[in-house]
Design a protein around this motif. Structure first.
Motif, mmCIF file in Angstrom:
data_model
loop_
_atom_site.group_PDB
_atom_site.id
_atom_site.type_symbol
_atom_site.label_atom_id
_atom_site.label_comp_id
_atom_site.label_asym_id
_atom_site.label_seq_id
_atom_site.Cartn_x
_atom_site.Cartn_y
_atom_site.Cartn_z
ATOM 1 N N MET A 1 1.200 -1.211 -0.024
ATOM 2 C CA MET A 1 -0.079 0.014 0.261
ATOM 3 C C MET A 1 0.878 1.362 0.211
ATOM 4 O O MET A 1 0.850 2.193 -0.695
ATOM 5 N N LEU A 2 1.997 1.178 0.801
ATOM 6 C CA LEU A 2 3.048 2.322 0.894
ATOM 7 C C LEU A 2 3.202 2.860 -0.669
ATOM 8 O O LEU A 2 3.783 3.741 -1.311
ATOM 9 N N LEU A 3 3.898 1.293 -1.228
ATOM 10 C CA LEU A 3 4.265 1.778 -2.897
ATOM 11 C C LEU A 3 3.524 2.216 -3.374
ATOM 12 O O LEU A 3 3.286 2.957 -4.617
ATOM 13 N N GLU A 4 2.231 1.784 -3.340
ATOM 14 C CA GLU A 4 1.163 2.178 -4.114
ATOM 15 C C GLU A 4 0.955 4.034 -4.188
ATOM 16 O O GLU A 4 0.628 4.721 -5.198
ATOM 17 N N LYS A 5 0.557 4.155 -2.921
ATOM 18 C CA LYS A 5 0.811 5.655 -2.705
ATOM 19 C C LYS A 5 2.089 6.218 -3.305
ATOM 20 O O LYS A 5 1.233 7.710 -3.978
ATOM 21 N N PHE A 6 3.208 5.885 -3.027
ATOM 22 C CA PHE A 6 4.384 6.570 -3.405
ATOM 23 C C PHE A 6 3.994 6.608 -5.253
ATOM 24 O O PHE A 6 4.833 7.788 -5.655
ATOM 25 N N THR A 7 3.460 5.357 -6.136
ATOM 26 C CA THR A 7 3.409 5.322 -7.053
ATOM 27 C C THR A 7 1.757 6.637 -7.634
ATOM 28 O O THR A 7 2.141 7.339 -8.442
ATOM 29 N N LYS B 1 12.155 -1.354 -3.509
ATOM 30 C CA LYS B 1 12.197 -2.272 -2.006
ATOM 31 C C LYS B 1 12.855 -1.608 -1.009
ATOM 32 O O LYS B 1 12.575 -0.660 -0.777
ATOM 33 N N PHE B 2 11.498 -1.713 0.109
ATOM 34 C CA PHE B 2 11.855 -1.210 1.217
ATOM 35 C C PHE B 2 12.389 -1.642 2.539
ATOM 36 O O PHE B 2 12.340 -3.550 3.092
ATOM 37 N N ASN B 3 13.305 -1.525 3.064
ATOM 38 C CA ASN B 3 14.063 -2.182 4.088
ATOM 39 C C ASN B 3 13.653 -1.742 5.178
ATOM 40 O O ASN B 3 13.820 -0.582 6.081
ATOM 41 N N GLY B 4 13.683 -2.399 6.490
ATOM 42 C CA GLY B 4 12.894 -2.512 7.653
ATOM 43 C C GLY B 4 11.835 -2.636 7.935
ATOM 44 O O GLY B 4 11.020 -2.760 7.105
ATOM 45 N N GLY B 5 11.432 -1.694 8.719
ATOM 46 C CA GLY B 5 9.599 -1.750 9.072
ATOM 47 C C GLY B 5 8.968 -0.776 8.602
ATOM 48 O O GLY B 5 9.412 0.883 7.939
ATOM 49 N N LEU B 6 7.789 -1.206 8.715
ATOM 50 C CA LEU B 6 6.762 0.493 7.919
ATOM 51 C C LEU B 6 7.053 1.184 8.061
ATOM 52 O O LEU B 6 6.929 1.086 10.239
ATOM 53 N N PRO B 7 6.898 2.542 8.585
ATOM 54 C CA PRO B 7 6.241 4.245 9.737
ATOM 55 C C PRO B 7 5.375 3.646 10.387
ATOM 56 O O PRO B 7 4.928 2.985 9.913
ATOM 57 N N PRO B 8 5.913 4.023 11.861
ATOM 58 C CA PRO B 8 4.693 3.637 12.736
ATOM 59 C C PRO B 8 3.496 4.255 11.807
ATOM 60 O O PRO B 8 1.835 3.768 12.977
ATOM 61 N N ASP B 9 3.490 5.212 11.348
ATOM 62 C CA ASP B 9 1.555 6.052 10.467
ATOM 63 C C ASP B 9 1.851 5.106 9.325
ATOM 64 O O ASP B 9 1.732 7.292 8.651
ATOM 65 N N PRO B 10 2.234 4.768 8.113
ATOM 66 C CA PRO B 10 2.081 5.055 7.080
ATOM 67 C C PRO B 10 0.820 6.249 5.791
ATOM 68 O O PRO B 10 0.753 6.554 5.368
#
Length: 171
Positions: free
Chosen positions: A133-139, A151-160
């Motif tokens: 979903m974060l990648l969808e948002k960026f796109t 690619k995402f390294n690490g975890g998601l931000p606390p409030d994506p």
């Protein structure tokens, strides 16, 4: 089983599949996935099942769906609120496949289950759904950029859903 990648090594997430750019969680005769905007469910019923055989009700915080006269597959409080007037379902009587789209009331909420507390996804699946979903948002916020190899390294931000304040509105 779906394969996600972390540090270029595949991670197997049991009970999932990736199709149509979505990470689907499998549950018996149905599967579900989510985008920034909606929750999608696909159910298999017997061939010949028609719309008149379906019992469905959407409210802002509950969802019921099943065959008339039988115990519903879904019946309870949704994980988050939905927009019932913008949610819909369809059936293909030739295959018995039902497709349900529930519009999220708040974009980018990362659902753990369709019905609160039932069939909750594991942490790895929820994390991968959130990354998609974060990648969808960026796109959506950056038309013209190709994020297909991102690619995402690490975890998601606390409030994506509020990540990158001041970025463009996505629709």
């Amino acid at each position: 089983m779906s394969l996600a990648k972390r540090d270029d090594k595949p991670i197997q997430i049991p009970g999932t599949e990736q199709t149509q750019g979505l990470l689907w969680k499998m549950h018996g005769n149905y599967k579900w996935a989510q985008t920034v905007f909606d929750v999608q469910i696909v159910i298999r019923y017997p061939i010949g099942t028609r719309g008149r055989d379906i019992d469905c009700k959407f409210t802002p915080s509950t969802f019921r769906f099943g065959l008339k006269g039988r115990k519903p597959i879904f019946d309870g409080e949704t994980d988050f609120k939905i927009k019932p007037q913008e949610s819909m379902w369809s059936i293909d009587p030739e295959t018995g496949e039902v497709t349900i789209n529930m519009e999220k009331a708040v974009r980018h909420e990362n659902w753990k289950s369709v019905i609160k507390g039932e069939g909750v996804v594991d942490w790895a699946t929820q994390e991968e759904m959130g990354k998609k979903m974060l990648l969808e948002k960026f796109t959506a916020e950056n038309p013209g950029f190709d994020f297909s190899g991102a690619k995402f390294n690490g975890g998601l931000p606390p409030d994506p859903k509020n990540f990158c304040p001041g970025s463009r509105e996505y629709k």
